[in-house]
Motif scaffolding. Structure first.
Motif, short mmCIF file in Angstrom:
data_model
loop_
_atom_site.label_atom_id
_atom_site.label_comp_id
_atom_site.label_asym_id
_atom_site.label_seq_id
_atom_site.Cartn_x
_atom_site.Cartn_y
_atom_site.Cartn_z
N PHE A 193 0.81 -1.04 -0.16
CA PHE A 193 0.05 -0.01 -0.01
C PHE A 193 0.78 1.28 -0.01
O PHE A 193 1.93 1.16 0.75
N ARG A 194 0.44 2.23 -0.85
CA ARG A 194 1.44 3.32 -0.87
C ARG A 194 0.55 4.67 -0.88
O ARG A 194 -0.40 4.88 -1.43
N VAL A 195 1.19 5.28 0.39
CA VAL A 195 0.48 6.50 0.70
C VAL A 195 1.25 7.79 0.44
O VAL A 195 2.44 7.75 0.58
N VAL A 196 0.61 8.92 -0.16
CA VAL A 196 1.34 10.34 -0.33
C VAL A 196 0.58 11.15 0.26
O VAL A 196 -0.85 11.47 0.14
N LYS A 197 1.29 11.72 1.19
CA LYS A 197 0.59 12.93 2.20
C LYS A 197 1.23 14.20 1.94
O LYS A 197 2.33 14.32 2.15
N GLY A 198 0.49 15.05 1.95
CA GLY A 198 0.88 16.65 1.97
C GLY A 198 0.47 17.32 2.75
O GLY A 198 -0.85 17.55 2.95
N PHE A 199 1.08 18.03 3.78
CA PHE A 199 0.89 19.16 4.45
C PHE A 199 0.82 20.51 4.02
O PHE A 199 1.71 21.06 3.79
N SER A 200 -0.25 20.98 4.06
CA SER A 200 -0.46 22.57 3.74
C SER A 200 -0.01 22.63 2.39
O SER A 200 -0.22 22.05 1.38
N GLY A 201 1.23 23.42 2.35
CA GLY A 201 1.93 23.67 0.87
C GLY A 201 2.45 22.51 0.37
O GLY A 201 2.87 22.36 -0.81
N GLY A 202 2.52 21.26 1.19
CA GLY A 202 2.93 20.07 0.67
C GLY A 202 2.29 19.59 -0.34
O GLY A 202 2.61 18.49 -1.11
N GLY A 203 0.95 20.21 -0.76
CA GLY A 203 0.01 19.80 -1.70
C GLY A 203 0.39 19.96 -3.18
O GLY A 203 0.16 19.21 -4.13
N LYS A 204 1.61 20.93 -3.36
CA LYS A 204 1.78 21.20 -4.33
C LYS A 204 2.75 20.29 -5.12
O LYS A 204 2.50 20.09 -6.49
N PRO A 205 3.81 19.54 -4.66
CA PRO A 205 4.53 18.53 -5.28
C PRO A 205 3.61 17.57 -5.71
O PRO A 205 3.47 16.79 -6.67
N ILE A 206 2.45 17.26 -5.06
CA ILE A 206 1.41 15.98 -5.25
C ILE A 206 0.59 16.43 -6.27
O ILE A 206 0.82 15.98 -7.59
N ALA A 207 0.36 17.75 -6.57
CA ALA A 207 -0.48 18.44 -7.75
C ALA A 207 0.71 18.29 -8.94
O ALA A 207 0.16 18.06 -10.00
N ASN A 208 1.81 18.66 -8.77
CA ASN A 208 2.99 18.64 -10.00
C ASN A 208 2.84 17.16 -10.32
O ASN A 208 2.97 16.74 -11.58
N ALA A 209 3.09 16.23 -9.46
CA ALA A 209 3.14 14.78 -9.97
C ALA A 209 1.75 14.27 -10.61
O ALA A 209 1.88 13.62 -11.54
N VAL A 210 0.52 14.50 -10.27
CA VAL A 210 -0.57 14.38 -10.82
C VAL A 210 -0.60 15.12 -12.27
O VAL A 210 -0.90 14.32 -13.25
N ALA A 211 0.01 16.16 -12.41
CA ALA A 211 0.04 16.89 -13.60
C ALA A 211 0.70 16.31 -14.57
O ALA A 211 0.53 16.34 -15.90
N THR A 212 1.75 15.70 -14.04
CA THR A 212 2.74 15.09 -15.02
C THR A 212 2.50 13.41 -15.16
O THR A 212 3.63 12.63 -15.81
N GLY A 213 1.85 12.91 -14.66
CA GLY A 213 1.49 11.32 -14.41
C GLY A 213 2.35 10.83 -13.84
O GLY A 213 2.74 9.51 -14.26
N THR A 214 3.24 11.32 -12.88
CA THR A 214 4.15 10.49 -12.04
C THR A 214 3.65 10.28 -10.68
O THR A 214 4.38 9.87 -9.70
N LEU A 215 2.36 10.38 -10.28
CA LEU A 215 1.78 10.01 -9.08
C LEU A 215 1.30 8.44 -8.93
O LEU A 215 0.55 7.94 -9.75
N GLN A 216 2.04 7.86 -8.25
CA GLN A 216 1.57 6.41 -7.93
C GLN A 216 1.07 6.18 -6.43
O GLN A 216 2.06 6.11 -5.52
N ALA A 217 -0.04 6.16 -6.24
CA ALA A 217 -0.67 5.95 -4.70
C ALA A 217 -1.78 5.22 -4.37
O ALA A 217 -2.77 5.46 -5.50
N ASP A 218 -2.06 4.65 -3.59
CA ASP A 218 -3.42 4.10 -3.26
C ASP A 218 -4.19 5.06 -2.25
O ASP A 218 -5.61 4.83 -2.20
N GLN A 219 -3.55 5.93 -1.81
CA GLN A 219 -4.31 7.02 -1.17
C GLN A 219 -3.60 8.21 -1.02
O GLN A 219 -2.12 8.06 -0.90
N VAL A 220 -4.03 9.42 -1.16
CA VAL A 220 -3.56 10.72 -1.19
C VAL A 220 -4.38 11.40 0.01
O VAL A 220 -5.53 11.32 0.08
N ASP A 221 -3.56 11.96 0.91
CA ASP A 221 -4.04 12.80 1.87
C ASP A 221 -3.50 14.22 2.12
O ASP A 221 -2.16 14.44 1.93
N LEU A 222 -4.48 15.06 1.99
CA LEU A 222 -3.93 16.61 1.78
C LEU A 222 -4.67 17.25 3.05
O LEU A 222 -5.44 16.91 3.57
#
Length: 222
Positions: A193-222
């Motif tokens: 199981f893969r979790v990617v979590k971003g605290f506050s401004g830590g959501g931006k790298p997750i957004a960048n990964a989503v936009a470029t198709g490099t996010l691999q996660a079973d759960q994303v927490d913002l």
């Protein structure tokens, strides 16, 4: 006949890893067969047993004083170094004690907020990492450092963090972290199981990964 083996080349403070002499007769190198056409590569040194993991491995000698102090206070096994997938900045890998990573295990990638860093995240309970570790102890935690405030930032957000166009890659960071853990444990953790979590401004790298198709996660927490 003895073979002199050197264990993985990390800079260790707490875990001395001297060369080990093992009789050649005990070195297990499977030969190819019809059923197994390619030989398997197996670690020769014994895997680290569960419930004894403690100590701190340093991937290089350029770790900041603040990061080194914060990571050294962690009870468990850690690796800290600079990784290309995180723009060459620091990344800390934390394994809480008393785990058996041959059991189903979570890989948790935690992005700190604007102005934060590894040291702040570990030292302050308000960032939620301590609570997350208590709720999901059967996990490997990966903490990357973002750019310092004012560097590649717009409106309080790190615009280049985990942007492959800038040489950073979330998927590669997950893969590299898993490989590092495998190298010092002696076997691959059973990550289910893969979790990617971003605290506050830590959501931006997750957004960048989503936009470029490099996010691999079973759960994303913002």
């Amino acid at each position: 006949v003895l073979l002199t083996l050197s264990l993985p080349a990390f800079a260790e403070d707490d875990i001395p890893l001297p060369p080990v002499d093992i009789p050649a007769s005990e070195v297990e190198i499977p030969l190819p067969s019809v059923e197994d056409p390619l030989p398997l590569v197996r670690p020769i040194h014994p895997p680290i047993p569960p419930k004894t993991w403690t100590g701190h491995l340093w991937g290089d000698n350029k770790i900041s004083k603040a990061t080194r102090q914060a990571v050294s206070a962690f009870q468990g096994m850690t690796w800290t170094g600079h990784l290309p997938a995180n723009g060459g900045r620091e990344v800390a890998i934390l394994i809480p004690p008393a785990q058996d990573l041959m059991r189903p295990t979570q890989l948790v990638l935690y992005f700190h907020g604007h102005g934060g860093n590894i040291a702040f995240t570990l030292a302050n309970s308000k960032y939620g990492l301590k609570t997350l570790m208590e709720k999901t102890p059967q996990s490997i935690f990966v903490l990357p450092n973002g750019s310092p405030p004012g560097v590649n930032h717009q409106q309080g957000q790190n615009t280049t963090w985990m942007n492959p166009a800038k040489g950073e890659n979330l998927l590669e960071l997950q893969k590299t972290a898993t490989q590092i853990v495998s190298s010092f444990m002696g076997y691959s953790p059973h990550i289910t199981f893969r979790v990617v979590k971003g605290f506050s401004g830590g959501g931006k790298p997750i957004a960048n990964a989503v936009a470029t198709g490099t996010l691999q996660a079973d759960q994303v927490d913002l």
